[in-house]
Scaffold this motif. Structure first.
Motif, short mmCIF file in Angstrom:
data_model
loop_
_atom_site.label_atom_id
_atom_site.label_comp_id
_atom_site.label_asym_id
_atom_site.label_seq_id
_atom_site.Cartn_x
_atom_site.Cartn_y
_atom_site.Cartn_z
N ASP A 298 -18.88 0.97 -11.92
CA ASP A 298 -18.59 -0.46 -11.75
C ASP A 298 -17.23 -0.70 -11.10
O ASP A 298 -16.83 -1.85 -10.93
N TRP A 299 -16.51 0.36 -10.72
CA TRP A 299 -15.21 0.20 -10.07
C TRP A 299 -15.39 0.11 -8.55
O TRP A 299 -16.26 0.78 -7.97
N ASP A 300 -14.55 -0.70 -7.90
CA ASP A 300 -14.53 -0.80 -6.45
C ASP A 300 -13.52 0.19 -5.86
O ASP A 300 -12.72 0.78 -6.57
N GLU A 301 -13.55 0.32 -4.54
CA GLU A 301 -12.59 1.12 -3.76
C GLU A 301 -12.69 2.62 -4.01
O GLU A 301 -11.68 3.34 -4.02
N ALA A 302 -13.91 3.14 -4.15
CA ALA A 302 -14.09 4.59 -4.29
C ALA A 302 -13.64 5.34 -3.04
O ALA A 302 -13.42 6.55 -3.09
N LEU A 303 -13.45 4.62 -1.95
CA LEU A 303 -13.00 5.28 -0.71
C LEU A 303 -11.64 5.92 -0.87
O LEU A 303 -11.25 6.77 -0.05
N TRP A 304 -10.87 5.54 -1.91
CA TRP A 304 -9.54 6.13 -2.10
C TRP A 304 -9.59 7.43 -2.89
O TRP A 304 -8.56 8.12 -3.01
N ILE A 305 -10.74 7.83 -3.40
CA ILE A 305 -10.81 9.06 -4.20
C ILE A 305 -10.35 10.29 -3.40
O ILE A 305 -9.57 11.11 -3.92
N PRO A 306 -10.78 10.48 -2.16
CA PRO A 306 -10.27 11.65 -1.41
C PRO A 306 -8.75 11.67 -1.26
O PRO A 306 -8.15 12.75 -1.25
N TYR A 307 -8.15 10.50 -1.15
CA TYR A 307 -6.69 10.46 -1.07
C TYR A 307 -6.06 10.87 -2.41
O TYR A 307 -5.04 11.56 -2.44
N GLN A 308 -6.66 10.44 -3.51
CA GLN A 308 -6.17 10.87 -4.81
C GLN A 308 -6.23 12.39 -4.93
O GLN A 308 -5.27 13.04 -5.39
N ILE A 309 -7.35 12.96 -4.50
CA ILE A 309 -7.51 14.41 -4.56
C ILE A 309 -6.45 15.10 -3.70
O ILE A 309 -5.84 16.10 -4.11
N ALA A 310 -6.20 14.56 -2.51
CA ALA A 310 -5.20 15.16 -1.62
C ALA A 310 -3.81 15.13 -2.22
O ALA A 310 -3.05 16.10 -2.11
N ILE A 311 -3.46 14.02 -2.87
CA ILE A 311 -2.14 13.92 -3.50
C ILE A 311 -2.01 14.93 -4.63
O ILE A 311 -1.00 15.67 -4.72
N PHE A 312 -3.01 15.00 -5.50
CA PHE A 312 -2.94 15.96 -6.61
C PHE A 312 -3.02 17.40 -6.11
O PHE A 312 -2.40 18.29 -6.70
N TYR A 313 -3.74 17.65 -5.04
CA TYR A 313 -3.81 18.99 -4.47
C TYR A 313 -2.44 19.43 -3.97
O TYR A 313 -2.01 20.57 -4.20
N SER A 314 -1.74 18.54 -3.32
CA SER A 314 -0.39 18.84 -2.85
C SER A 314 0.52 19.17 -4.03
O SER A 314 1.31 20.13 -3.96
N GLU A 315 0.40 18.39 -5.09
CA GLU A 315 1.25 18.63 -6.26
C GLU A 315 0.90 19.94 -6.96
O GLU A 315 1.77 20.63 -7.50
N ALA A 316 -0.39 20.32 -6.92
CA ALA A 316 -0.82 21.56 -7.58
C ALA A 316 -0.42 22.79 -6.79
O ALA A 316 -0.14 23.85 -7.38
N THR A 317 -0.39 22.69 -5.48
CA THR A 317 -0.16 23.86 -4.64
C THR A 317 1.24 23.94 -4.06
O THR A 317 1.65 25.00 -3.56
N GLY A 318 1.97 22.82 -4.08
CA GLY A 318 3.27 22.80 -3.45
C GLY A 318 3.21 22.65 -1.94
O GLY A 318 4.25 22.69 -1.27
N LYS A 319 2.03 22.45 -1.40
CA LYS A 319 1.87 22.24 0.04
C LYS A 319 2.16 20.79 0.41
O LYS A 319 2.01 19.90 -0.43
#
Length: 332
Positions: A298-319
């Protein structure tokens, strides 16, 4: 930032079928917008003694706006996009204030929260220093970007002047409205310059786009911080607010903060686990995006999920943050 602009402009070309950031009503050249991006001060409602919210009514590019009353002054929180919104809110604020002083602040620099602020030049405009700097650095680019969304947006933003603050602070600031103290507190995560507005006696917290109601969290560019965002929610929960006012969506309480925090913790945990196994960012996005979207259908703006993943991926890997180009996926 250029990639973010390109993404949003790509999305904007698809608005008849897809949402733009905060968009609930599609608009395009040659069509009439059913819900223009204008605030409606007549819908203001009291959420606590002397604390008003003009609701966004889930209208694209319209924020929730706050007015906090004290004996000697009022504080207006956020304004809407462009001069017309600024004038509408200024006239309403003057009626509420009477002979009292008027202060204005915005929760962050984005157009639908700040770009009508020039109407408040007769008042005292207060911004945290990081927000003021981000507005100076990015403001003209965002003005051009939002004008590019279509005729309705261009009209709303015609004549926009980016207002300069009369007063800035760093960290936090207490504002005495007369018998009522309000704290302005820097809490960056969605942007570099986010601030919260805390009405101390009624425990009302205006959170801007650090919190949305029934929207997936918006991490719009590499300045967004995932782990830091979770930390912001921890600090808000420690305040034990009675009422939370999101940037967009319905006014709520502490349970909304808990719900969105839990979602971000889920994203962080799932991304970290896959990054630890050596999965590439693109593979994680492909696997996790539908799973995360299904958590809150029921939430809108699912298009931002890949960006969330990219931000957390950067934080997890240090890249360095590498934001995905979603325009091709959106056009399928």
């Amino acid at each position: 930032m250029k990639r973010f602009f390109s993404l949003l402009l790509g999305i904007a070309s698809l608005v008849p079928v897809l949402p733009v950031s905060h968009a609930q009503t599609p608009a395009s050249e040659g069509t009439q917008l059913l819900a223009p991006p204008y605030i409606r001060p007549e819908t203001a409602r009291l959420v606590a003694e002397g604390v008003w919210v003009i609701p966004d009514l889930r209208t694209r590019f319209v924020p929730n706006i706050g007015i906090v009353e004290g004996r000697n002054a009022i504080l207006v929180v956020d304004v809407g996009m462009g001069p017309r919104n600024g004038q509408l809110l200024w006239e309403h604020a003057r009626k509420v204030a009477g002979q009292r002083r008027i202060y204005f602040t915005s929760t962050h620099f984005h157009p639908e929260h700040n770009f009508g602020a020039s109407a408040f030049d007769p008042a005292t405009i207060i911004l945290n220093r990081a927000q003021a700097e981000e507005l100076k650095e990015k403001g003209e680019g965002y003005l051009k970007l939002f004008k590019g969304f279509g005729a309705v947006e261009r009209k709303a933003l015609e004549g926009t002047i980016l207002a300069k603050p009369g007063l800035t602070y760093s960290g936090s600031m207490h504002l005495d409205l007369g018998g009522r103290m309000v704290e302005l507190r820097e809490m960056p995560a969605h942007t570099r310059g986010d601030q919260m507005v805390i009405v101390e006696d009624s425990r009302v917290v205006f959170m801007g786009d650090l919190l949305e109601n029934r929207f997936f969290p918006i991490m719009p560019d590499a300045d967004a911080k995932g782990a830091q965002w979770i930390g912001v929610f921890d600090k808000v929960l420690a305040l034990k607010p009675a009422i939370v006012v999101p940037g967009h969506g319905e006014v709520s309480d502490i349970t909304l903060v808990q719900t969105v925090r839990s979602y971000l913790v889920d994203v962080q945990r799932e991304v970290n686990a896959r990054a630890k196994r050596g999965m590439a960012q693109d593979a994680i996005i492909k696997e996790l995006t539908p799973r995360l979207a299904a958590l809150h259908p029921d939430w809108d703006e699912a298009l931002w999920i890949p960006y969330q993943i990219a931000i957390f991926y950067s934080e997890a890997t240090g890249k360095p943050v590498s934001l995905p180009d979603l325009t091709k996926d959106l056009q399928r």
